[in-house]
Design a protein around this motif. Structure first.
Motif, PDB file in Angstrom:
ATOM      1  N   GLU A 295      19.269  15.428   7.466  1.00 29.79           N
ATOM      2  CA  GLU A 295      20.523  15.132   6.756  1.00 29.79           C
ATOM      3  C   GLU A 295      21.649  14.868   7.748  1.00 29.79           C
ATOM      4  OE1 GLU A 295      23.682  17.632   3.963  1.00 29.79           O
ATOM      5  OE2 GLU A 295      21.598  18.297   4.153  1.00 29.79           O
ATOM      6  N   VAL A 296      22.274  13.677   7.640  1.00 28.31           N
ATOM      7  CA  VAL A 296      23.394  13.308   8.511  1.00 28.31           C
ATOM      8  C   VAL A 296      24.483  12.670   7.652  1.00 28.31           C
ATOM      9  CG1 VAL A 296      24.181  11.888  10.439  1.00 28.31           C
ATOM     10  CG2 VAL A 296      21.914  12.933  10.513  1.00 28.31           C
ATOM     11  N   TRP A 297      25.676  13.267   7.659  1.00 22.46           N
ATOM     12  CA  TRP A 297      26.804  12.709   6.920  1.00 22.46           C
ATOM     13  C   TRP A 297      27.607  11.804   7.844  1.00 22.46           C
ATOM     14  CZ3 TRP A 297      27.778  13.464   1.722  1.00 22.46           C
ATOM     15  CH2 TRP A 297      26.968  14.412   1.091  1.00 22.46           C
ATOM     16  N   ILE A 298      28.044  10.671   7.316  1.00 21.81           N
ATOM     17  CA  ILE A 298      28.739   9.685   8.130  1.00 21.81           C
ATOM     18  C   ILE A 298      29.756   8.937   7.276  1.00 21.81           C
ATOM     19  CG2 ILE A 298      26.994   7.910   7.694  1.00 21.81           C
ATOM     20  CD1 ILE A 298      27.462   6.887  10.542  1.00 21.81           C
ATOM     21  N   ASP A 299      30.841   8.506   7.891  1.00 26.47           N
ATOM     22  CA  ASP A 299      31.842   7.704   7.193  1.00 26.47           C
ATOM     23  C   ASP A 299      31.258   6.340   6.825  1.00 26.47           C
ATOM     24  OD1 ASP A 299      34.809   7.046   6.555  1.00 26.47           O
ATOM     25  OD2 ASP A 299      34.199   5.448   7.911  1.00 26.47           O
ATOM     26  N   ARG A 300      31.605   5.837   5.659  1.00 30.75           N
ATOM     27  CA  ARG A 300      31.026   4.578   5.172  1.00 30.75           C
ATOM     28  C   ARG A 300      31.306   3.398   6.103  1.00 30.75           C
ATOM     29  NH1 ARG A 300      34.659   4.386  -0.296  1.00 30.75           N
ATOM     30  NH2 ARG A 300      34.107   6.600  -0.192  1.00 30.75           N
TER      31      ARG A 300
ATOM     32  N   GLU B 265       0.867  -1.171   0.000  1.00 32.52           N
ATOM     33  CA  GLU B 265       0.000   0.000   0.000  1.00 32.52           C
ATOM     34  C   GLU B 265       0.906   1.224   0.000  1.00 32.52           C
ATOM     35  OE1 GLU B 265      -3.196   0.259  -0.274  1.00 32.52           O
ATOM     36  OE2 GLU B 265      -3.710  -1.871  -0.142  1.00 32.52           O
ATOM     37  N   PRO B 266       0.499   2.299  -0.672  1.00 35.58           N
ATOM     38  CA  PRO B 266       1.349   3.491  -0.719  1.00 35.58           C
ATOM     39  C   PRO B 266       1.476   4.149   0.654  1.00 35.58           C
ATOM     40  CG  PRO B 266      -0.808   3.937  -1.693  1.00 35.58           C
ATOM     41  CD  PRO B 266      -0.757   2.463  -1.450  1.00 35.58           C
ATOM     42  N   HIS B 267       2.711   4.404   1.054  1.00 40.18           N
ATOM     43  CA  HIS B 267       2.998   5.102   2.312  1.00 40.18           C
ATOM     44  C   HIS B 267       4.127   6.113   2.077  1.00 40.18           C
ATOM     45  CE1 HIS B 267       0.467   2.606   4.938  1.00 40.18           C
ATOM     46  NE2 HIS B 267       0.880   1.567   4.238  1.00 40.18           N
ATOM     47  N   PRO B 268       3.900   7.094   1.210  1.00 37.74           N
ATOM     48  CA  PRO B 268       4.975   8.049   0.906  1.00 37.74           C
ATOM     49  C   PRO B 268       5.385   8.894   2.104  1.00 37.74           C
ATOM     50  CG  PRO B 268       2.875   8.802  -0.005  1.00 37.74           C
ATOM     51  CD  PRO B 268       2.655   7.395   0.470  1.00 37.74           C
ATOM     52  N   GLU B 269       4.509   8.977   3.113  1.00 41.91           N
ATOM     53  CA  GLU B 269       4.820   9.792   4.292  1.00 41.91           C
ATOM     54  C   GLU B 269       5.863   9.152   5.184  1.00 41.91           C
ATOM     55  OE1 GLU B 269       1.816   6.814   5.467  1.00 41.91           O
ATOM     56  OE2 GLU B 269       2.037   8.164   3.758  1.00 41.91           O
ATOM     57  N   MET B 270       6.261   7.904   4.884  1.00 40.17           N
ATOM     58  CA  MET B 270       7.200   7.208   5.763  1.00 40.17           C
ATOM     59  C   MET B 270       8.586   7.879   5.765  1.00 40.17           C
ATOM     60  SD  MET B 270       7.989   3.728   3.652  1.00 40.17           S
ATOM     61  CE  MET B 270       9.409   3.567   2.595  1.00 40.17           C
ATOM     62  N   TYR B 271       8.860   8.702   4.759  1.00 41.50           N
ATOM     63  CA  TYR B 271      10.148   9.403   4.706  1.00 41.50           C
ATOM     64  C   TYR B 271      10.165  10.658   5.583  1.00 41.50           C
ATOM     65  CZ  TYR B 271      11.683   6.431   0.846  1.00 41.50           C
ATOM     66  OH  TYR B 271      12.062   5.344   0.087  1.00 41.50           O
ATOM     67  N   LYS B 272       9.005  11.157   5.952  1.00 43.32           N
ATOM     68  CA  LYS B 272       8.933  12.414   6.697  1.00 43.32           C
ATOM     69  C   LYS B 272       9.617  12.283   8.060  1.00 43.32           C
ATOM     70  CE  LYS B 272       5.678  15.929   8.383  1.00 43.32           C
ATOM     71  NZ  LYS B 272       6.424  17.035   7.745  1.00 43.32           N
ATOM     72  N   ASP B 273      10.509  13.213   8.357  1.00 37.20           N
ATOM     73  CA  ASP B 273      11.254  13.291   9.626  1.00 37.20           C
ATOM     74  C   ASP B 273      12.215  12.128   9.840  1.00 37.20           C
ATOM     75  OD1 ASP B 273       9.964  15.676  10.381  1.00 37.20           O
ATOM     76  OD2 ASP B 273       8.275  14.574  11.232  1.00 37.20           O
ATOM     77  N   ALA B 274      12.437  11.300   8.816  1.00 37.26           N
ATOM     78  CA  ALA B 274      13.387  10.198   8.949  1.00 37.26           C
ATOM     79  C   ALA B 274      14.817  10.724   8.833  1.00 37.26           C
ATOM     80  CB  ALA B 274      13.133   9.145   7.866  1.00 37.26           C
ATOM     81  N   THR B 275      15.736  10.084   9.530  1.00 34.63           N
ATOM     82  CA  THR B 275      17.148  10.422   9.392  1.00 34.63           C
ATOM     83  C   THR B 275      17.674   9.826   8.090  1.00 34.63           C
ATOM     84  OG1 THR B 275      17.486  10.475  11.787  1.00 34.63           O
ATOM     85  CG2 THR B 275      19.436  10.151  10.409  1.00 34.63           C
TER      86      THR B 275
ATOM     87  N   ALA C  82      21.507  17.710  -0.619  1.00 39.85           N
ATOM     88  CA  ALA C  82      20.904  18.476   0.471  1.00 39.85           C
ATOM     89  C   ALA C  82      19.496  18.935   0.092  1.00 39.85           C
ATOM     90  CB  ALA C  82      21.780  19.676   0.813  1.00 39.85           C
ATOM     91  N   GLU C  83      19.317  19.385  -1.153  1.00 34.42           N
ATOM     92  CA  GLU C  83      17.990  19.811  -1.614  1.00 34.42           C
ATOM     93  C   GLU C  83      17.030  18.628  -1.660  1.00 34.42           C
ATOM     94  OE1 GLU C  83      15.814  21.750  -5.576  1.00 34.42           O
ATOM     95  OE2 GLU C  83      18.005  21.603  -5.483  1.00 34.42           O
ATOM     96  N   PHE C  84      17.520  17.486  -2.137  1.00 31.62           N
ATOM     97  CA  PHE C  84      16.711  16.269  -2.222  1.00 31.62           C
ATOM     98  C   PHE C  84      16.184  15.859  -0.848  1.00 31.62           C
ATOM     99  CE2 PHE C  84      17.102  11.503  -1.978  1.00 31.62           C
ATOM    100  CZ  PHE C  84      15.912  11.201  -2.621  1.00 31.62           C
ATOM    101  N   ILE C  85      17.056  15.886   0.148  1.00 33.48           N
ATOM    102  CA  ILE C  85      16.656  15.483   1.492  1.00 33.48           C
ATOM    103  C   ILE C  85      15.714  16.506   2.105  1.00 33.48           C
ATOM    104  CG2 ILE C  85      17.550  15.111   3.841  1.00 33.48           C
ATOM    105  CD1 ILE C  85      19.982  13.829   2.492  1.00 33.48           C
ATOM    106  N   SER C  86      15.919  17.769   1.779  1.00 33.79           N
ATOM    107  CA  SER C  86      15.015  18.813   2.259  1.00 33.79           C
ATOM    108  C   SER C  86      13.618  18.631   1.683  1.00 33.79           C
ATOM    109  CB  SER C  86      15.570  20.187   1.881  1.00 33.79           C
ATOM    110  OG  SER C  86      14.680  21.208   2.251  1.00 33.79           O
ATOM    111  N   ILE C  87      13.533  18.248   0.413  1.00 35.30           N
ATOM    112  CA  ILE C  87      12.236  18.009  -0.228  1.00 35.30           C
ATOM    113  C   ILE C  87      11.492  16.876   0.475  1.00 35.30           C
ATOM    114  CG2 ILE C  87      11.147  17.147  -2.349  1.00 35.30           C
ATOM    115  CD1 ILE C  87      13.344  18.659  -3.899  1.00 35.30           C
TER     116      ILE C  87
END
Length: 260
Positions: A158-163, A120-130, A148-153
């Motif tokens: 946005e969290v940057w981390i070493d691989r 079932e569609p749940h596009p809101e699952m990305y909202k406020d996710a890290t 950065a723009e993509f994550i803002s949309i």
């Protein structure tokens, strides 16, 4: 400004990501090896029948092995300003992205659904996710701005981390609980075998089998040792392979226990 996005892989994560972007006014193009999945995505506005000359972002939303396969071959068919994946393992993927001709960033949105048996569609699952991001050797300033723009949309954090640090943390917080859960399941199965006896296997007595968590420490130590010169997949392969081999030896020795 992001206007056109291509998503390769239109399963749970990819399709919901596409629907989310469409709701924000972005043109989303997609493809999947499963034609039924493509038809489902079309119902929600994802364009799977055509391509354009250039995309702002190409998103890899496939199983990890498929992402690795995609990055291992030439993938210059589509022009894009950024390639980003949303797989759960980063080191092996980012190592391949280092040599990408298209600027690439490893990504991992910390979201999902507990029950994905019925789509079932749940596009809101990305909202406020890290949304974890891993820089690669191919990453440039423009790619960082687009990410950065993509994550803002998406309204993500946005969290940057070493691989390597990403894989180490995820192995403890996500993968380790699976190992412990699997050990408990096997303990329950072994109890049934002991009580009911299958051929020469089992005692036929009320014998409750337990599991010790003493193995967790050595497993972590082995992983930390192996990861210095191997990828996460290779290190886990060595650990699981050794465990399976040793368990077979113990199983065979159990038939001669009274003679030992």
């Amino acid at each position: 400004m992001i206007k056109n996005v291509k998503i390769i892989g239109l399963g749970l994560m990819g399709a919901n990501l596409g629907i989310n972007l469409i709701n924000k006014g972005i043109n989303v193009y997609g493809q999947d090896i499963n034609h039924d999945v493509e038809k489902r995505a079309e119902k929600y506005g994802i364009n799977v029948g055509s391509n354009i000359q250039n995309y702002d972002i190409t998103i890899l939303s496939m199983p990890i092995n498929n992402i690795i396969t995609f990055l291992s071959r030439e993938h210059q068919d589509d022009k894009s300003d950024l390639i980003i994946d949303i797989g759960g393992t980063k080191e092996s993927i980012c190592n391949l992205m280092d040599n990408s001709k298209i600027p690439a960033i490893g990504g991992h949105p910390m979201c999902g659904l507990a029950d994905n048996t019925n789509w079932e569609p749940h596009p809101e699952m990305y909202k406020d996710a890290t949304f974890l991001l891993c820089e690669t050797n191919s990453t440039n300033d423009k790619a960082r701005e687009i990410a950065a723009e993509f994550i803002s949309i998406l309204d993500c954090k946005e969290v940057w981390i070493d691989r390597k640090k990403h894989d180490e943390i995820l192995s403890i917080t996500s993968h380790l609980p699976h190992l412990i859960s699997s050990a408990l399941v096997i303990s329950g199965f072994a109890t049934l075998v002991q009580i009911n006896r299958v051929g020469p296997i089992g005692s036929g007595l009320l014998s409750l089998q337990g599991t010790s968590f003493a193995f967790v420490g050595p497993l972590i130590f082995c992983y930390q040792t192996l990861i210095s010169d191997q990828t996460s997949e290779e290190a886990l392969g060595v650990i699981f392979g050794s465990t399976a081999f040793c368990s077979l030896i113990i199983f065979l020795l159990s038939f001669f226990l009274k003679h030992l």
